[in-house]
Design a protein around this motif. Structure first.
Motif, PDB file in Angstrom:
ATOM      1  N   VAL A 105       0.831  -1.212   0.000  1.00 38.36           N
ATOM      2  CA  VAL A 105       0.000   0.000   0.000  1.00 38.36           C
ATOM      3  C   VAL A 105       0.866   1.262   0.000  1.00 38.36           C
ATOM      4  O   VAL A 105       0.398   2.326  -0.360  1.00 38.36           O
ATOM      5  CB  VAL A 105      -0.951   0.023   1.210  1.00 38.36           C
ATOM      6  CG1 VAL A 105      -1.940  -1.128   1.143  1.00 38.36           C
ATOM      7  CG2 VAL A 105      -0.168  -0.039   2.529  1.00 38.36           C
ATOM      8  N   LYS A 106       2.134   1.167   0.418  1.00 36.22           N
ATOM      9  CA  LYS A 106       3.033   2.319   0.447  1.00 36.22           C
ATOM     10  C   LYS A 106       4.447   1.850   0.116  1.00 36.22           C
ATOM     11  O   LYS A 106       4.804   0.682   0.314  1.00 36.22           O
ATOM     12  CB  LYS A 106       3.036   3.009   1.823  1.00 36.22           C
ATOM     13  CG  LYS A 106       1.731   3.689   2.195  1.00 36.22           C
ATOM     14  CD  LYS A 106       1.460   4.922   1.344  1.00 36.22           C
ATOM     15  CE  LYS A 106       0.172   5.623   1.759  1.00 36.22           C
ATOM     16  NZ  LYS A 106      -0.090   6.804   0.933  1.00 36.22           N
ATOM     17  N   THR A 107       5.258   2.799  -0.352  1.00 40.92           N
ATOM     18  CA  THR A 107       6.689   2.567  -0.597  1.00 40.92           C
ATOM     19  C   THR A 107       7.474   3.617   0.152  1.00 40.92           C
ATOM     20  O   THR A 107       7.180   4.814   0.046  1.00 40.92           O
ATOM     21  CB  THR A 107       7.010   2.649  -2.102  1.00 40.92           C
ATOM     22  OG1 THR A 107       6.343   1.576  -2.778  1.00 40.92           O
ATOM     23  CG2 THR A 107       8.518   2.516  -2.323  1.00 40.92           C
ATOM     24  N   CYS A 108       8.454   3.201   0.958  1.00 37.99           N
ATOM     25  CA  CYS A 108       9.315   4.114   1.714  1.00 37.99           C
ATOM     26  C   CYS A 108      10.538   4.446   0.851  1.00 37.99           C
ATOM     27  O   CYS A 108      11.305   3.565   0.491  1.00 37.99           O
ATOM     28  CB  CYS A 108       9.742   3.493   3.039  1.00 37.99           C
ATOM     29  SG  CYS A 108      10.874   4.554   3.992  1.00 37.99           S
ATOM     30  N   HIS A 119       2.639  -4.005   7.749  1.00 39.91           N
ATOM     31  CA  HIS A 119       4.007  -3.582   8.022  1.00 39.91           C
ATOM     32  C   HIS A 119       4.194  -2.071   7.916  1.00 39.91           C
ATOM     33  O   HIS A 119       5.215  -1.554   8.366  1.00 39.91           O
ATOM     34  CB  HIS A 119       4.976  -4.291   7.043  1.00 39.91           C
ATOM     35  CG  HIS A 119       5.121  -5.754   7.300  1.00 39.91           C
ATOM     36  ND1 HIS A 119       4.428  -6.700   6.573  1.00 39.91           N
ATOM     37  CD2 HIS A 119       5.847  -6.435   8.228  1.00 39.91           C
ATOM     38  CE1 HIS A 119       4.736  -7.905   7.011  1.00 39.91           C
ATOM     39  NE2 HIS A 119       5.605  -7.778   8.019  1.00 39.91           N
ATOM     40  N   VAL A 120       3.260  -1.337   7.310  1.00 40.50           N
ATOM     41  CA  VAL A 120       3.409   0.112   7.210  1.00 40.50           C
ATOM     42  C   VAL A 120       3.054   0.808   8.526  1.00 40.50           C
ATOM     43  O   VAL A 120       3.358   1.985   8.722  1.00 40.50           O
ATOM     44  CB  VAL A 120       2.512   0.655   6.064  1.00 40.50           C
ATOM     45  CG1 VAL A 120       1.063   0.788   6.506  1.00 40.50           C
ATOM     46  CG2 VAL A 120       3.052   2.012   5.589  1.00 40.50           C
ATOM     47  N   LYS A 121       2.422   0.066   9.474  1.00 41.41           N
ATOM     48  CA  LYS A 121       2.023   0.693  10.739  1.00 41.41           C
ATOM     49  C   LYS A 121       3.240   1.193  11.518  1.00 41.41           C
ATOM     50  O   LYS A 121       3.188   2.233  12.177  1.00 41.41           O
ATOM     51  CB  LYS A 121       1.240  -0.309  11.580  1.00 41.41           C
ATOM     52  CG  LYS A 121      -0.146  -0.625  11.016  1.00 41.41           C
ATOM     53  CD  LYS A 121      -0.901  -1.577  11.940  1.00 41.41           C
ATOM     54  CE  LYS A 121      -2.315  -1.875  11.394  1.00 41.41           C
ATOM     55  NZ  LYS A 121      -3.059  -2.801  12.265  1.00 41.41           N
ATOM     56  N   SER A 122       4.324   0.432  11.489  1.00 43.54           N
ATOM     57  CA  SER A 122       5.512   0.866  12.232  1.00 43.54           C
ATOM     58  C   SER A 122       6.047   2.195  11.696  1.00 43.54           C
ATOM     59  O   SER A 122       6.493   3.048  12.463  1.00 43.54           O
ATOM     60  CB  SER A 122       6.600  -0.204  12.136  1.00 43.54           C
ATOM     61  OG  SER A 122       6.933  -0.452  10.775  1.00 43.54           O
ATOM     62  N   HIS A 123       5.985   2.419  10.381  1.00 39.02           N
ATOM     63  CA  HIS A 123       6.441   3.693   9.800  1.00 39.02           C
ATOM     64  C   HIS A 123       5.511   4.842  10.195  1.00 39.02           C
ATOM     65  O   HIS A 123       5.954   5.989  10.257  1.00 39.02           O
ATOM     66  CB  HIS A 123       6.495   3.591   8.268  1.00 39.02           C
ATOM     67  CG  HIS A 123       7.787   3.034   7.763  1.00 39.02           C
ATOM     68  ND1 HIS A 123       8.182   1.726   8.000  1.00 39.02           N
ATOM     69  CD2 HIS A 123       8.796   3.606   7.039  1.00 39.02           C
ATOM     70  CE1 HIS A 123       9.356   1.521   7.439  1.00 39.02           C
ATOM     71  NE2 HIS A 123       9.763   2.641   6.851  1.00 39.02           N
ATOM     72  N   LEU A 124       4.268   4.546  10.426  1.00 34.55           N
ATOM     73  CA  LEU A 124       3.308   5.596  10.760  1.00 34.55           C
ATOM     74  C   LEU A 124       3.258   5.897  12.255  1.00 34.55           C
ATOM     75  O   LEU A 124       2.914   7.015  12.648  1.00 34.55           O
ATOM     76  CB  LEU A 124       1.901   5.192  10.287  1.00 34.55           C
ATOM     77  CG  LEU A 124       1.737   4.985   8.775  1.00 34.55           C
ATOM     78  CD1 LEU A 124       0.351   4.470   8.458  1.00 34.55           C
ATOM     79  CD2 LEU A 124       2.004   6.283   8.027  1.00 34.55           C
ATOM     80  N   GLU A 125       3.647   4.942  13.090  1.00 37.44           N
ATOM     81  CA  GLU A 125       3.459   5.110  14.526  1.00 37.44           C
ATOM     82  C   GLU A 125       4.769   5.315  15.279  1.00 37.44           C
ATOM     83  O   GLU A 125       4.816   6.063  16.243  1.00 37.44           O
ATOM     84  CB  GLU A 125       2.731   3.878  15.097  1.00 37.44           C
ATOM     85  CG  GLU A 125       1.320   3.695  14.513  1.00 37.44           C
ATOM     86  CD  GLU A 125       0.680   2.391  14.972  1.00 37.44           C
ATOM     87  OE1 GLU A 125       1.373   1.621  15.689  1.00 37.44           O
ATOM     88  OE2 GLU A 125      -0.499   2.152  14.643  1.00 37.44           O
ATOM     89  N   HIS A 132      10.977   9.414   7.233  1.00 34.76           N
ATOM     90  CA  HIS A 132      10.901   8.421   6.152  1.00 34.76           C
ATOM     91  C   HIS A 132       9.690   8.750   5.277  1.00 34.76           C
ATOM     92  O   HIS A 132       8.544   8.539   5.686  1.00 34.76           O
ATOM     93  CB  HIS A 132      10.764   7.010   6.737  1.00 34.76           C
ATOM     94  CG  HIS A 132      12.025   6.501   7.347  1.00 34.76           C
ATOM     95  ND1 HIS A 132      12.567   5.281   7.055  1.00 34.76           N
ATOM     96  CD2 HIS A 132      12.891   7.073   8.238  1.00 34.76           C
ATOM     97  CE1 HIS A 132      13.679   5.109   7.747  1.00 34.76           C
ATOM     98  NE2 HIS A 132      13.894   6.190   8.472  1.00 34.76           N
ATOM     99  N   PRO A 133       9.895   9.315   4.067  1.00 36.25           N
ATOM    100  CA  PRO A 133       8.753   9.676   3.215  1.00 36.25           C
ATOM    101  C   PRO A 133       8.075   8.450   2.620  1.00 36.25           C
ATOM    102  O   PRO A 133       8.722   7.566   2.075  1.00 36.25           O
ATOM    103  CB  PRO A 133       9.402  10.547   2.124  1.00 36.25           C
ATOM    104  CG  PRO A 133      10.818  10.099   2.097  1.00 36.25           C
ATOM    105  CD  PRO A 133      11.179   9.678   3.486  1.00 36.25           C
ATOM    106  N   LEU A 134       6.739   8.396   2.731  1.00 41.84           N
ATOM    107  CA  LEU A 134       5.936   7.302   2.178  1.00 41.84           C
ATOM    108  C   LEU A 134       5.179   7.802   0.965  1.00 41.84           C
ATOM    109  O   LEU A 134       4.555   8.864   1.005  1.00 41.84           O
ATOM    110  CB  LEU A 134       4.955   6.775   3.240  1.00 41.84           C
ATOM    111  CG  LEU A 134       5.594   6.148   4.493  1.00 41.84           C
ATOM    112  CD1 LEU A 134       4.529   5.779   5.497  1.00 41.84           C
ATOM    113  CD2 LEU A 134       6.428   4.927   4.135  1.00 41.84           C
ATOM    114  N   VAL A 135       5.214   7.048  -0.130  1.00 41.56           N
ATOM    115  CA  VAL A 135       4.513   7.404  -1.364  1.00 41.56           C
ATOM    116  C   VAL A 135       3.706   6.189  -1.824  1.00 41.56           C
ATOM    117  O   VAL A 135       3.757   5.116  -1.225  1.00 41.56           O
ATOM    118  CB  VAL A 135       5.512   7.846  -2.462  1.00 41.56           C
ATOM    119  CG1 VAL A 135       6.265   9.091  -2.034  1.00 41.56           C
ATOM    120  CG2 VAL A 135       6.490   6.727  -2.792  1.00 41.56           C
TER     121      VAL A 135
END
Length: 486
Positions: A105-108, A119-125, A132-135
């Motif tokens: 759903v996202k790429t770092c 696995h994107v939850k750790s980047h958001l929380e 770390h920019p997510l696109v």
């Protein structure tokens, strides 16, 4: 209808195919004869010492061939290639899932991995992934590597060449363009000045020629009255010599002015090169400071300095008010009711009552980094020491390497051992928290206090053991400004 479209596409592909590599044009360059080839193909065909010939029309261009960018053909080729890639839709899968079958759903862009919903939850929380920019999921992430700078991801899009470039390539291109423009302007100004001087010299020569003609007329009239031809000849010779000396004088002045202009142009060129180096260093510093910036946050830098009215006599503050050092001999400071007299401590001159503030500091030896209310006791040792009262929260490091936190005389030892002397202090008035973290390489939170921030707070340093040359410095300070997510 489908066959017609396919035929048209095949015809377009033939027109956009390089005659040498038989592939769609990549960075096409046009020869003086009008034929275009890929840049890499032209470079492979050029051989030193051998005249170059066009592979299409066999036109001979000699040992040196002038090529130029074919932006129109490059744009058409890129558009054709992008439309072809659109037809081949690729699914992007999570790089962290072992089965490699879960859609991402996202790429770092910093980690260079694609993440699923789990696995994107750790980047958001987690705060460790701050910056770390997510696109949206990218299937061509490995292709977005700068060929000249392998550690840079292509983040900028050039509308002229229709290609992605990294920030270092963008900066280098701007510097080259600016240097070219500056040289052209200076060359034009120098040419205009030289033309003006030449025009003035021509006018003076014209005036001298007119004077010679008038003198010759007068000599012709006087010749009839004079009996001696030798005297007339001598007079003309003297006049011509004078004119020759005049011409030499103006030519010498012209040479001196030309030499001065050349020296001035060289000095200007050196100044421009120094200016480019300064701009590159500022750009790199700005990129380094942005490592704290999250995708939905921005920050305002703060000029945080130490307060000379609060510094202990056993501490010495630098001239820029950014560094403090423990000393053995007392330093003579003016009397102040705000000064720490019983303990070697100092507070920052700025205090804050709202928002989120991040302070990056550096400490050596036996030290204590604290956040304290401005109203903390200053004179009594038992109540003014950081962590021994209800108005301060501190992180302490002993001379034996032990690490612990203090608040209101409650001491808690930390298991972590410091591998760096750089630390980050974060004060969040909205959440009501004070956090201490390591600040070099990977950010690791050491401890976080949940507090009720009802008064203005300041940054504080406590330094002990003068024989260890204990010191502390403020490296960076900024306020985080939250922005709404669009």
């Amino acid at each position: 209808m489908a066959n017609t479209d396919e035929n048209e596409r095949l015809q377009l592909a033939q027109l956009l195919t390089c005659p040498v590599c038989q592939d769609i044009f990549k960075d096409p360059r046009q020869l003086p004869c009008g034929h275009s080839f890929c840049l890499t193909c032209v470079q492979r065909m050029v051989t030193s010492g051998v005249p170059f010939r066009c592979p299409d029309c066999r036109a001979d261009f000699g040992l040196v061939v002038e090529i130029q960018n074919n932006y129109t053909l490059s744009g058409i080729a890129e558009e054709y290639r992008s439309k072809g890639n659109e037809k081949e839709e690729k699914n992007v899968y999570c790089d962290c899932c072992p089965d490699n079958s879960t859609l991402a759903v996202k790429t770092c862009l910093k980690c260079e991995v694609s993440l699923c919903q789990t696995h994107v939850k750790s980047h958001l929380e987690l705060p460790v992934y701050t910056g770390h920019p997510l696109v949206e999921p990218l299937s061509d992430l490995p292709e977005r590597k700068c060929p000249q700078h392998d550690d840079q991801v292509l983040r900028y899009y050039c509308r002229i060449t229709r290609k992605y470039i990294c920030n270092l390539c963008s900066l280098k291109t701007k510097q080259n363009d600016l240097a070219t423009q500056t040289c052209n302007v200076m060359k034009r100004q120098l040419t205009e000045y030289m033309n003006g001087q030449l025009k003035v010299l021509q006018e003076k020569l014209s005036e001298s020629t007119s004077s010679v003609n008038s003198l010759q007329e007068e000599i012709h009239r006087d010749r009839k009255r004079m009996n001696s031809l030798d005297s007339c000849f001598n007079s003309v010779t003297v006049v011509l010599l004078c004119l020759w000396f005049i011409v030499l004088y103006y030519a010498y002045n012209y040479s001196l002015e030309n030499h001065k202009l050349t020296d001035k142009w060289e000095k200007q060129e050196t100044h421009v090169q120094k200016m480019y180096s300064t701009i590159a260093e500022l750009k790199l510093d700005q990129d380094y400071s942005c490592r704290w910036q999250a995708p939905v946050q921005s920050h305002d830098e703060e000029n945080l300095m130490l307060d000379l009215d609060s510094v202990s006599p056993y501490l010495k503050v630098s001239e820029d008010l950014q560094t403090v050092q423990r000393v053995k001999a007392k330093v003579e400071y003016p009397n102040s009711r705000h000064r720490f007299m019983a303990v070697p401590q100092v507070l920052s001159s700025q205090c804050f009552t709202s928002g989120t503030h991040v302070w990056e500091v550096e400490a050596d030896g036996s030290w204590e980094i604290a956040v304290a209310f401005k109203s903390i006791q200053r004179k009594i040792k038992e109540t003014s020491s950081f962590g021994n009262n209800a108005k301060s929260w501190s992180l302490a490091h002993t001379d034996k390497g032990k690490l612990y936190v203090l608040h209101n005389k409650e001491k808690t030892a930390l298991v972590e051992s410091l591998k760096t002397n750089r630390l980050i202090v974060t004060v969040n008035f909205v959440r009501g928290s004070i956090a201490f973290s390591t600040g070099e390489g990977k950010v690791t939170k050491l401890h976080e206090f949940s507090v009720d921030l009802t008064e203005p707070v300041c940054l504080g340093f406590g330094l002990y053991r003068a024989e260890l040359s204990s010191s502390a410095s403020i490296l960076k300070a900024f306020r985080v400004r939250e922005t709404p997510v669009s």
